[in-house]
Motif scaffolding. Structure first.
Motif, PDB file in Angstrom:
ATOM      1  N   ALA A 233      41.785  36.315  35.235  1.00  7.76           N
ATOM      2  CA  ALA A 233      39.730  36.393  36.371  1.00  7.76           C
ATOM      3  C   ALA A 233      39.351  37.651  35.763  1.00  7.76           C
ATOM      4  O   ALA A 233      40.070  37.904  37.414  1.00  7.76           O
ATOM      5  CB  ALA A 233      40.637  35.154  36.505  1.00  7.76           C
ATOM      6  N   SER A 234      38.843  37.535  36.701  1.00  3.12           N
ATOM      7  CA  SER A 234      37.652  38.129  36.302  1.00  3.12           C
ATOM      8  C   SER A 234      36.593  37.115  37.662  1.00  3.12           C
ATOM      9  O   SER A 234      36.348  35.897  37.461  1.00  3.12           O
ATOM     10  CB  SER A 234      36.075  38.581  35.355  1.00  3.12           C
ATOM     11  OG  SER A 234      35.654  39.139  36.004  1.00  3.12           O
ATOM     12  N   ALA A 235      36.198  38.245  38.948  1.00  2.00           N
ATOM     13  CA  ALA A 235      36.080  37.275  40.078  1.00  2.00           C
ATOM     14  C   ALA A 235      34.291  37.041  39.362  1.00  2.00           C
ATOM     15  O   ALA A 235      33.741  35.971  40.450  1.00  2.00           O
ATOM     16  CB  ALA A 235      35.661  38.541  41.150  1.00  2.00           C
ATOM     17  N   ARG A 236      33.601  37.935  38.623  1.00  2.00           N
ATOM     18  CA  ARG A 236      32.625  37.260  38.635  1.00  2.00           C
ATOM     19  C   ARG A 236      32.129  35.880  37.849  1.00  2.00           C
ATOM     20  O   ARG A 236      31.272  35.497  37.887  1.00  2.00           O
ATOM     21  CB  ARG A 236      31.672  37.885  37.495  1.00  2.00           C
ATOM     22  CG  ARG A 236      32.345  37.376  35.840  1.00  2.00           C
ATOM     23  CD  ARG A 236      31.605  38.645  34.243  1.00  2.00           C
ATOM     24  NE  ARG A 236      31.638  40.058  34.664  1.00  2.00           N
ATOM     25  CZ  ARG A 236      31.450  41.320  33.365  1.00  2.00           C
ATOM     26  NH1 ARG A 236      31.001  40.811  33.124  1.00  2.00           N
ATOM     27  NH2 ARG A 236      31.897  41.981  34.094  1.00  2.00           N
ATOM     28  N   PHE A 237      33.333  34.773  37.191  1.00  2.00           N
ATOM     29  CA  PHE A 237      33.186  33.560  37.195  1.00  2.00           C
ATOM     30  C   PHE A 237      32.488  32.954  38.727  1.00  2.00           C
ATOM     31  O   PHE A 237      32.281  31.794  37.981  1.00  2.00           O
ATOM     32  CB  PHE A 237      34.467  33.254  35.973  1.00  2.00           C
ATOM     33  CG  PHE A 237      34.274  33.386  34.773  1.00  2.00           C
ATOM     34  CD1 PHE A 237      33.898  33.042  34.180  1.00  2.00           C
ATOM     35  CD2 PHE A 237      34.961  34.843  34.271  1.00  2.00           C
ATOM     36  CE1 PHE A 237      33.988  33.374  32.670  1.00  2.00           C
ATOM     37  CE2 PHE A 237      35.186  34.139  33.791  1.00  2.00           C
ATOM     38  CZ  PHE A 237      33.827  34.094  32.316  1.00  2.00           C
ATOM     39  N   MET A 238      32.806  33.596  39.626  1.00  7.45           N
ATOM     40  CA  MET A 238      32.509  32.769  40.595  1.00  7.45           C
ATOM     41  C   MET A 238      31.563  32.540  41.187  1.00  7.45           C
ATOM     42  O   MET A 238      30.970  32.565  42.688  1.00  7.45           O
ATOM     43  CB  MET A 238      33.614  33.269  41.983  1.00  7.45           C
ATOM     44  CG  MET A 238      35.655  32.751  41.595  1.00  7.45           C
ATOM     45  SD  MET A 238      35.688  30.856  41.730  1.00  7.45           S
ATOM     46  CE  MET A 238      35.392  30.528  39.755  1.00  7.45           C
ATOM     47  N   SER A 239      30.740  34.028  40.403  1.00 11.07           N
ATOM     48  CA  SER A 239      29.596  33.981  41.224  1.00 11.07           C
ATOM     49  C   SER A 239      28.408  32.973  40.593  1.00 11.07           C
ATOM     50  O   SER A 239      28.591  32.658  39.491  1.00 11.07           O
ATOM     51  CB  SER A 239      28.728  35.530  40.558  1.00 11.07           C
ATOM     52  OG  SER A 239      28.664  35.488  39.196  1.00 11.07           O
TER      53      SER A 239
END
Length: 720
Positions: A233-239
């Motif tokens: 996963a990319s952390a950007r999905f938590m932004s």
């Protein structure tokens, strides 16, 4: 970007090239707004709703088209009512209006929410029956009404009589979801049908109409969850930026009873939140995740939860801080306490230990943690202990964690099954695992009974499938790969269905209702997996390695770790072939119950499909077929490749009953499959021959290429 992620990036490029070659429509035919060509382009999947041609059956149906009665006004019931209107119009040529005022009326279809004691799991079950001159579709829930509506329309599409109609069905598994390995840049890891469905650069302002068609297709099978992004996963999905985008997709899924989930990057508190650690026992980290989950639920009130890949293949996780998988999972579960969401923690783990057996890794890490996971956690286990091979023994985790809900992870996308050019019907793979007996509570303790909760009393149960959808016009690249999406959905609802039942149903709904043509197609679908195994990995061979996971490269012996080479798995030498997992080898067999060990411990008694999984067998060892190992391998490789010709013949015989566009598409892919099957055959036979030192048995044509020529062709393929 790590070295591993660079490898994955270039692998995606290679995959995309092969996918484009296999499916020239590619990313240019990217959705509902793409121009459909003449004929059947595959976009409608199994929801074609073609006119009923059986006159007597049609007259039966028409008796119940006076009205559609809705006893509730919920969003999902309205979806069901709208689906009925579309279906009846296309199937019967009749426009039928919906009404909430139908008391005392007959001759209609009534969608009814039932009250009282609920005997169906989570209220998602449905009943369809004739009563009071109406067809009644009833359930305790709106979801159940929708599933019952699709079941009724499926019954009509199959042109089955409605006389004495009485059907009832409930899902055997609570969470039935697709896992998308889609990346923010539009690529799909192990995707062979174009680019991602999710157009993140357009969201949230523009919501592609194709999302609705995707939701319809899933709901028609009873699938009630979708994980939108890659487990790497990319952390950007938590932004906040991406949470709002996900919320726009979730608004479409919600109308079809589908909850939206996200894969999470375990180190997000550091990379996104600016903390100095992602230690799951750190109070600041726990607070960060609680705040993040609250932020998500503010935008997505029915959010499903998190899927987590941690401490696997370079991904960060709790072990980076000396913590356990349970510590990490429970920290996330704590953040979900105020909500209905769950944490799905993947058990796909293995370390870079040159002396270890990857087969044993998940068991060794997870079984000691049994009973230590929060009730909101489900541990998701791949069907086999290695990595979605064409054939694997069932994972020894099943049956050995009675205090922890275990979910099934199947792979629908054809990572090791020929990408988008090989026809492989996967229902037999799913069934082979589900029907395997763990013997944990004596005979009959099947894997299916573990994952549906009936064996250990789990209340949270799950079956997940790694999706094979992309933005190719026909969704899955290969037209016949649609059957694998369909089969997964039907089995996640009812694992007692047979591969043949599902194939017959899918063919009639999707390809043809010509009985003769259907029998030819069903025949080759049911044999396709065995044919593929024979020319690809017969008698228990396996072949994972770090690459595009397709090219035949059994000689591959260079990798950053031993278990990212091919030779690690087949262990060919001058003596024989296969991985010894008995007490004289890695002793992986000890992870199974004694009854299972007994089946696989003796090479002379081990069923041939699993022989080389558990035994290093001499080249001259006589097998139950009367042939030596070398002779049997050659026989399998040759007959498997030759059987693709039989598949072509069966497809040609079905031609009169098929749409010309579909016929041509599959016929051309079968030509590719035939060529690549010979490629696989020659690579294996020529390579293994360097150890066996024996000629190809009489009756089989010697290879026209040398081993070096085959290696050169593989290198050219990998350079594309």
């Amino acid at each position: 970007m790590t070295k591993r992620h660079l490898l994955l990036f270039f692998a995606c490029i290679l995959i995309g090239l092969k996918s484009f070659a296999a499916d020239p429509s590619g990313a240019d035919a990217s959705g509902a707004d793409a121009m459909a060509s003449e004929g059947d382009d595959g976009y409608r999947l199994w929801l074609k709703y073609e006119p009923v041609t059986n006159a007597s059956v049609k007259s039966e149906y028409l008796k119940y088209t006076t009205f559609i009665g809705c006893s509730a006004k919920g969003e999902i019931v309205q979806t069901a009512s709208g689906e009925l209107q579309v279906g009846l119009k296309q199937l019967l040529g009749k426009s039928v209006s919906a009404t909430s005022s139908f008391a005392g009326r007959s001759g209609g279809i009534v969608l009814r929410i039932e009250t009282g004691a609920d005997t169906t799991q989570q209220g998602e079950g449905y009943r369809i029956q004739l009563s009071g001159g109406n067809i009644i579709v009833s359930s305790k829930s709106e979801n159940g009404i929708l599933y019952g509506t699709f079941a009724l329309l499926r019954h009509m599409q199959m042109q089955q009589t409605i006389k004495g109609l009485s059907m009832a069905s409930s899902p055997k598994v609570r969470y039935r979801m697709l896992n998308h390995w889609d990346n923010p840049d539009g690529t799909i890891e192990r995707g062979y049908a174009g680019q991602s469905l999710w157009k993140w650069y357009e969201l949230p302002e523009r919501v592609d109409p194709r999302y609705t068609d995707y939701a319809r297709a899933n709901a028609s099978l009873g699938i009630n969850g979708t994980v939108l992004n890659n487990v790497n996963a990319s952390a950007r999905f938590m932004s906040q930026e991406y949470i709002v985008k996900v919320a726009a997709v979730a608004s479409v899924m919600r109308k079809y009873g589908i909850k939206t989930y996200l894969s999470v990057y375990f180190a997000a508190p550091k990379t996104l939140g600016g903390l100095t650690t992602s230690d799951p026992l750190d109070p600041q980290v726990r607070a960060w995740w609680k705040e993040k989950v609250a932020q998500i639920y503010k935008e997505i009130p029915d959010f499903g939860g998190f899927l987590v890949k941690a401490n696997s293949e370079g991904e960060p996780g709790p072990q980076d801080y000396g913590r356990t998988h349970a510590d990490g999972a429970n920290m996330l579960a704590e953040a979900f306490k105020p909500y209905d969401g769950i944490v799905v923690w993947r058990a796909f783990v293995y370390k870079a230990d040159p002396n270890a057996d990857r087969f044993k890794a998940a068991y060794e890490e997870f079984v000691p943690l049994d009973g230590k996971f929060d009730p909101k956690v489900i541990v998701q286990v791949k069907n086999g202990p290695i990595d979605f091979q064409p054939r694997e023994p069932f994972s020894p985790l099943f049956g050995n964690m009675p205090k922890t809900p275990l979910g099934m992870e199947f792979q629908i996308t054809q990572e090791y099954l020929g990408f988008a050019t090989h026809a492989v019907y996967e229902a037999p793979i799913f069934k082979e695992c589900l029907d395997s007996d763990t013997y944990v509570n004596g005979a009959g303790s099947t894997v299916a009974k573990v994952i549906d909760g009936s064996l250990h009393g789990y209340t949270r149960t799950l079956m997940a499938g790694v999706a094979n959808t992309g933005n190719s016009r026909n969704w899955t690249g290969h037209p016949l790969a649609q059957a694998n999406w369909y089969a997964f959905g039907r089995l996640s609802w009812d694992h007692q269905l047979t591969s043949e039942q599902i194939a017959r149903e899918w063919i009639a709904l999707t390809l043809t209702q010509n009985q003769k043509a259907g029998e030819h197609i069903k025949s080759f679908m049911l044999r396709s997996r065995e044919i593929y195994v024979d020319y690809n990995t017969p008698i228990g061979l396996s072949r994972p390695w770090m690459g595009v996971h397709f090219a035949p490269e059994p000689w591959q012996n260079k990798g950053s770790r031993p278990d990212w080479t091919a030779v690690y798995y087949h262990r060919a030498d001058s003596t024989g072939l296969g991985f010894d997992r008995t007490t004289s080898g890695s002793n992986a067999l000890a992870q199974y119950r004694p009854e299972v060990q007994k089946k696989w411990n003796n090479p002379d008694q081990t069923p041939l499909p699993y022989l080389l999984w558990f035994h290093h067998v001499r080249w001259d060892h006589k097998l139950s077929t009367g042939r030596s190992l070398w002779e049997e391998l050659c026989t399998r490789f040759y007959t498997g490749a030759d059987s693709v010709k039989w598949m072509q013949q069966q497809w040609d015989l079905a031609k009169p009953g098929l749409d010309p566009q579909v016929y041509t598409d599959v016929a051309e892919r079968l030509k590719v499959q035939r060529r690549e099957a010979i490629w696989w055959r020659d690579a294996w036979v020529l390579y293994l021959q360097t150890f066996a030192k024996q000629p190809v048995p009489q009756g089989f044509e010697p290879q026209k290429q040398t081993l070096e020529e085959v290696k050169k062709s593989v290198n050219v393929y990998l350079m594309r």
